[in-house]
Design an enzyme around this catalytic site. Structure first.
Site, PDB file in Angstrom:
ATOM      1  N   HIS A 266       5.347  19.592  21.906  1.00  0.00           N
ATOM      2  CA  HIS A 266       5.014  18.824  20.693  1.00  0.00           C
ATOM      3  C   HIS A 266       4.704  17.366  21.059  1.00  0.00           C
ATOM      4  CE1 HIS A 266       5.825  22.232  18.284  1.00  0.00           C
ATOM      5  NE2 HIS A 266       7.136  22.227  18.440  1.00  0.00           N
TER       6      HIS A 266
ATOM      7  N   LEU B 199     -12.024   5.719   8.850  1.00  0.00           N
ATOM      8  CA  LEU B 199     -11.619   7.118   9.090  1.00  0.00           C
ATOM      9  C   LEU B 199     -10.411   7.393   8.202  1.00  0.00           C
ATOM     10  CD1 LEU B 199     -11.458   9.841  10.700  1.00  0.00           C
ATOM     11  CD2 LEU B 199      -9.956   8.650  12.300  1.00  0.00           C
TER      12      LEU B 199
ATOM     13  N   ASP C 264      -2.359  24.047  17.266  1.00  0.00           N
ATOM     14  CA  ASP C 264      -1.502  25.165  17.681  1.00  0.00           C
ATOM     15  C   ASP C 264      -1.430  25.293  19.203  1.00  0.00           C
ATOM     16  OD1 ASP C 264       0.114  27.351  17.356  1.00  0.00           O
ATOM     17  OD2 ASP C 264      -1.525  28.753  16.975  1.00  0.00           O
TER      18      ASP C 264
HETATM   19  C1  FPP Z   1       2.091  24.511  16.487  1.00  0.00           C
HETATM   20  O1  FPP Z   1       2.340  24.873  17.811  1.00  0.00           O
HETATM   21  C2  FPP Z   1       2.469  23.118  16.306  1.00  0.00           C
HETATM   22  C3  FPP Z   1       3.378  22.675  15.420  1.00  0.00           C
HETATM   23  C4  FPP Z   1       4.103  23.531  14.467  1.00  0.00           C
HETATM   24  C5  FPP Z   1       3.722  21.238  15.372  1.00  0.00           C
HETATM   25  C6  FPP Z   1       2.573  20.316  15.568  1.00  0.00           C
HETATM   26  C7  FPP Z   1       3.088  18.982  15.771  1.00  0.00           C
HETATM   27  C8  FPP Z   1       2.557  18.064  16.573  1.00  0.00           C
HETATM   28  C9  FPP Z   1       1.295  18.201  17.303  1.00  0.00           C
HETATM   29  C10 FPP Z   1       3.254  16.777  16.721  1.00  0.00           C
HETATM   30  C11 FPP Z   1       3.295  16.093  15.387  1.00  0.00           C
HETATM   31  C12 FPP Z   1       3.149  14.720  15.543  1.00  0.00           C
HETATM   32  C13 FPP Z   1       2.245  13.955  14.918  1.00  0.00           C
HETATM   33  C14 FPP Z   1       2.204  12.572  15.320  1.00  0.00           C
HETATM   34  C15 FPP Z   1       1.295  14.437  13.887  1.00  0.00           C
HETATM   35  P1  FPP Z   1       3.468  25.943  18.089  1.00  0.00           P
HETATM   36  O2  FPP Z   1       4.757  25.246  18.259  1.00  0.00           O
HETATM   37  O3  FPP Z   1       3.441  26.987  17.020  1.00  0.00           O
HETATM   38  O4  FPP Z   1       2.977  26.545  19.450  1.00  0.00           O
HETATM   39  P2  FPP Z   1       3.125  28.048  19.944  1.00  0.00           P
HETATM   40  O5  FPP Z   1       2.338  28.893  18.968  1.00  0.00           O
HETATM   41  O6  FPP Z   1       2.520  28.023  21.294  1.00  0.00           O
HETATM   42  O7  FPP Z   1       4.584  28.365  19.946  1.00  0.00           O
END
Ligand code: FPP
Length: 241
Positions: A38, A132, A21
């Site tokens: 992201h 893993l 997050d």
């Molecule tokens: C939450 O942060 C994150 C997500 C909903 C997406 C997570 C995705 C990735 C880390 C990339 C995916 C790629 C791979 C290779 C697994 P948020 O967008 O809710 O952040 P915020 O709360 O600060 O708005």
């Protein structure tokens, strides 16, 4: 108490879950589009998964896309799945070399044939490895996972394959998306939010939780070490004394 971080310490967790997050806030702080957060988050995921393997973690489950994330703008959703596509193809050879298995958990029925082609390919090409196990949760929701398992068992009872008495905590667990994975020992949530947000609800009954204010793109192996050292000092009683 041995707090050594590495594969030879039996106090280390076997399975770590991470709610990745804070990508959006990371980008906002820099005046960048959310997609940049992201992208950086995907880099962190790669680094942390490699580090997990180095220190002997056997299972890593990351929350990449929840059943609720479809509410986001289409462009952001497409960006996340584009990153997933890039990750799968860029990492394929390394995963095979390092003997790491990549698997996806969640309701796959909503994904396009193109996404399913990537997923089926990488699961087929890495599924036999055991060093893993990485589970990436997409279109995943803990409640949805439980309802899905309940439906599978209900159908088995209806079809006469099993009886009501065959439904136990263990047999229920075997119908969850994480069926081949032990319950998470440690669940990490960066970014300052103190909630589970529908991640591994059934499986986390006795998990230890570790929260931090660091935004996921800034999360490093040192932060993981801190979580592990905290975890190893906890007294897990699983309801006993
Ligand atoms: C939450 O942060 C994150 C997500 C909903 C997406 C997570 C995705 C990735 C880390 C990339 C995916 C790629 C791979 C290779 C697994 P948020 O967008 O809710 O952040 P915020 O709360 O600060 O708005």
């Amino acid at each position: 108490m041995d707090l050594t971080i590495g594969p030879n310490n039996p106090a280390m967790p076997k399975h770590i879950g991470i709610i990745m997050d804070g990508n959006g806030r990371w980008a906002k702080k820099r005046g960048l589009p959310r997609s940049a957060g992201h992208k950086e988050g995907a880099k962190t995921f790669k680094k942390i998964s490699e580090y997990c393997q180095k220190i002997g973690i056997k299972y890593l489950t990351v929350y990449a896309f929840s059943t609720e994330n479809w509410k986001r703008p289409e462009e952001e959703i497409e960006g996340i799945f584009a990153l997933l596509h890039i990750y799968i193809w860029n990492e394929r050879a390394r995963l095979i070399r390092d003997r790491a298995a990549l698997k996806f958990i969640g309701d796959m029925s909503r994904f396009s044939p193109a996404i399913m082609k990537d997923i089926n390919m990488i699961e087929r090409d890495t599924g036999m490895f055991d060093d893993l196990h990485i589970n990436v949760a997409i279109n995943y929701g803990g409640r949805q996972d439980i309802v899905h398992a309940a439906k599978v068992l209900a159908k088995k009872v209806k079809d006469g394959e099993i009886t009501e008495d065959d439904i136990t905590e263990e047999s229920f667990g075997r119908e969850l998306y994480t069926k081949d994975t032990p319950d998470p020992d440690l669940i990490i949530r960066p970014s300052g939010e103190l909630r589970l947000s529908n991640f591994l609800l059934y499986q986390s009954a006795y998990s230890e939780f570790w929260f931090s204010d660091i935004l996921w793109p800034d999360f490093t192996s040192d932060d993981l070490d801190r979580a592990l050292i905290d975890y190893m000092q906890r007294n897990r009683r699983f309801g006993g004394i």
